[in-house]
Write an enzyme that holds these catalytic residues in place. Structure first.
Site, short mmCIF file in Angstrom:
data_model
loop_
_atom_site.label_atom_id
_atom_site.label_comp_id
_atom_site.label_asym_id
_atom_site.label_seq_id
_atom_site.Cartn_x
_atom_site.Cartn_y
_atom_site.Cartn_z
N SER A 1 18.01 17.28 -17.10
CA SER A 1 17.21 18.50 -17.23
C SER A 1 17.96 19.53 -18.07
O SER A 1 19.19 19.60 -18.06
CB SER A 1 16.92 19.09 -15.84
OG SER A 1 16.33 20.36 -15.95
N HIS B 1 0.83 -1.21 0.00
CA HIS B 1 0.00 0.00 0.00
C HIS B 1 0.87 1.27 0.00
O HIS B 1 0.44 2.32 0.48
CB HIS B 1 -0.94 0.03 1.21
CG HIS B 1 -1.82 -1.16 1.33
ND1 HIS B 1 -3.09 -1.22 0.80
CD2 HIS B 1 -1.61 -2.37 1.92
CE1 HIS B 1 -3.62 -2.40 1.06
NE2 HIS B 1 -2.74 -3.13 1.73
N LYS C 1 21.04 17.10 -12.64
CA LYS C 1 19.88 16.24 -12.40
C LYS C 1 19.97 14.97 -13.26
O LYS C 1 20.29 15.02 -14.45
CB LYS C 1 18.59 16.99 -12.73
CG LYS C 1 17.32 16.37 -12.17
CD LYS C 1 16.16 17.37 -12.32
CE LYS C 1 14.91 16.89 -11.61
NZ LYS C 1 14.27 15.77 -12.30
N GLU D 1 11.08 5.62 -17.91
CA GLU D 1 9.96 6.40 -18.41
C GLU D 1 9.64 6.03 -19.86
O GLU D 1 8.47 5.95 -20.25
CB GLU D 1 10.30 7.89 -18.31
CG GLU D 1 10.40 8.38 -16.88
CD GLU D 1 11.12 9.72 -16.75
OE1 GLU D 1 11.06 10.31 -15.67
OE2 GLU D 1 11.75 10.16 -17.74
#
Length: 453
Positions: free
Chosen positions: A316, A186, A322, A329
């Protein structure tokens, strides 16, 4: 540009003089502008192999004279050797039942065969696209057969790519076997597991999904060739079907067999829908793994930061330094597309009527697109992401030490109610469960250590 004039049942059509396609294709290319892409290499190969196999069967059954039949075979061999693929100009999504692509194939093969015979393109009184190249066939049995063959050929390239990922996940499971971490259910803290066991479970899920895809190929090996228009084999000579399918199996390297119920093979697209759904299920498992990796790698400060991901490019254009889970993805987006493709297949599979499902081209494009994405990307995902993952040992240890949920392991000794009280006190005070249990003389330090192991 120079032109020749070809004639079909609708009249005359101007065709570029150097084109091997004919009148039907000339009309069709004016209609079917859909994706802007030409048909898949495996669809072209499948169709040419079918035409070659049909010519062999027609020669052996004496439906066609040897001279014409051998010219068709030679033309097919020229195409299968890699020539004239640019002449297959009809897109994968074309007319219902793929008639336009079938005729594109018939015309190209016919005009190449005419040159083999020393004739000019368009001399259809010598060799005709319908009467000879399409002899004993229909779009209604050749396109379903080509669908199966093309998908099987693409899966032969896709399954090894899945195997690469399974191997990478299994290797990472072994590498991470000694790293304990807090489990989660959960999205909340749960009992500890190991990072290795997590990746071993990933390898298991992909193996099971891969095996389901492989199992689905068995239905695809049963083909419709010989059923002609409505599945009753009209206009085929005796013995043609078995010879043609045997030849097709030989030249394709696939374990093809005649579908016993030919009418079923034209009406139903169960085999393709079954294969598509198994590919979708594989995508579902891949999606889950990509999501887990993105969550485990989140941070490095404000997220979970349990694993480190390799930097494949700057994360980025505005935030220096970053690093993003870009490959995970990308896999997410591929999986979304595959799930969408399967929805298209499902709709097309139930969209047929009576003796023929005419939605074949759309179904084929969807499955080929899905398998293309997997075979192209999974080796990259495996090598450039999975193989480069690292464990953040310090963060993993801290999470286990600080999480009060490990009081669950003490519940059999001190009871559920007391364990729940300790859980709340740990959250409130910041003290670890170990510290609380020992300080309250509920257990000794050695007893707690023994349970935690």
């Amino acid at each position: 540009m120079k032109y020749r004039v070809d004639t079909d049942s609708l009249g005359e059509v101007r065709i570029p003089s150097d084109a091997y396609y004919g009148a039907f294709t000339g009309r069709a290319i004016q209609q079917y502008h859909v994706t802007g892409k030409k048909s898949h290499k495996h669809l072209i190969a499948a169709y040419v192999m079918i035409k070659r196999s049909a010519a062999v069967a027609n020669i052996r059954t004496r439906a066609i004279d040897r001279k014409r039949g051998q010219a068709i075979i030679k033309a097919c061999d020229i195409i299968l050797a890699g020539k004239h693929h640019d002449q297959f100009v009809i897109e994968e999504i074309n007319s219902g039942a793929g008639t336009a692509f079938n005729m594109n194939s018939n015309e190209v093969i016919c005009n190449i065969a005419l040159e083999v015979l020393g004739k000019k393109k368009g001399q259809y009184d010598v060799l005709h696209p319908n009467d000879h190249v399409n002899m004993s066939q229909s779009s209604n049995d050749t396109f379903p057969t080509a669908m199966h063959v093309a998908i099987l050929l693409n899966l032969k390239e896709t399954l090894p790519a899945v195997d690469i990922l399974i191997k990478s996940l299994a290797k990472k499971a072994k590498e991470f076997s000694g790293f304990k971490k807090i489990g989660r259910t959960h999205l909340m803290d749960a009992l500890p597991v190991t990072l290795g066991s997590e990746f071993a479970a990933y390898a298991t899920s992909i193996t099971k999904a891969r095996n389901a895809v492989s199992a689905a190929t068995k239905e695809l090996e049963l083909v419709a060739l010989g059923g002609t228009a409505v599945g009753n084999g009209a206009n085929t000579p005796k013995g043609y079907r078995n010879i043609a399918i045997s030849e097709l199996a030989k030249i394709s390297g696939l374990h093809l067999k005649p579908e016993k119920d030919m009418q079923y093979s034209l009406q139903s697209k169960f085999a393709v829908a079954n294969a598509s759904s198994s590919i979708r299920n594989l995508a579902i498992e891949l999606n889950k793994i990509a999501n887990d990796i993105r969550l485990m790698a989140s941070g490095p400060i404000a997220g979970l930061s349990e694993i480190g991901i390799p930097a494949v490019h700057a994360g980025s254009s505005i935030m220096p330094g970053k690093v993003n889970p870009s490959l995970a993805e990308c896999l997410n987006m591929i999986c979304f597309a595959i799930i969408g493709n399967d929805t298209a297949v499902a709709n097309a599979a139930q969209g047929g009527q009576f003796e023929l499902n005419v939605m074949l081209p759309g179904m084929l494009k969807a499955v080929l697109d899905s398998t293309d994405m997997l075979k192209n990307f999974l080796p990259i995902f495996s090598k450039n992401l999975i193989d480069g993952l690292t464990a953040n040992e310090e963060r993993l240890k801290q999470n286990i030490e600080k999480s009060p949920v490990i009081v669950t392991l003490l519940a059999p000794k001190i009871g559920y109610q007391k364990s729940a009280e300790l859980f709340k006190e740990s959250l409130k005070t910041g003290k670890t469960i170990r510290e609380l249990v020992v300080s309250k003389n509920l257990m000794t330090a050695s007893q707690v250590d023994a349970l935690f192991k």
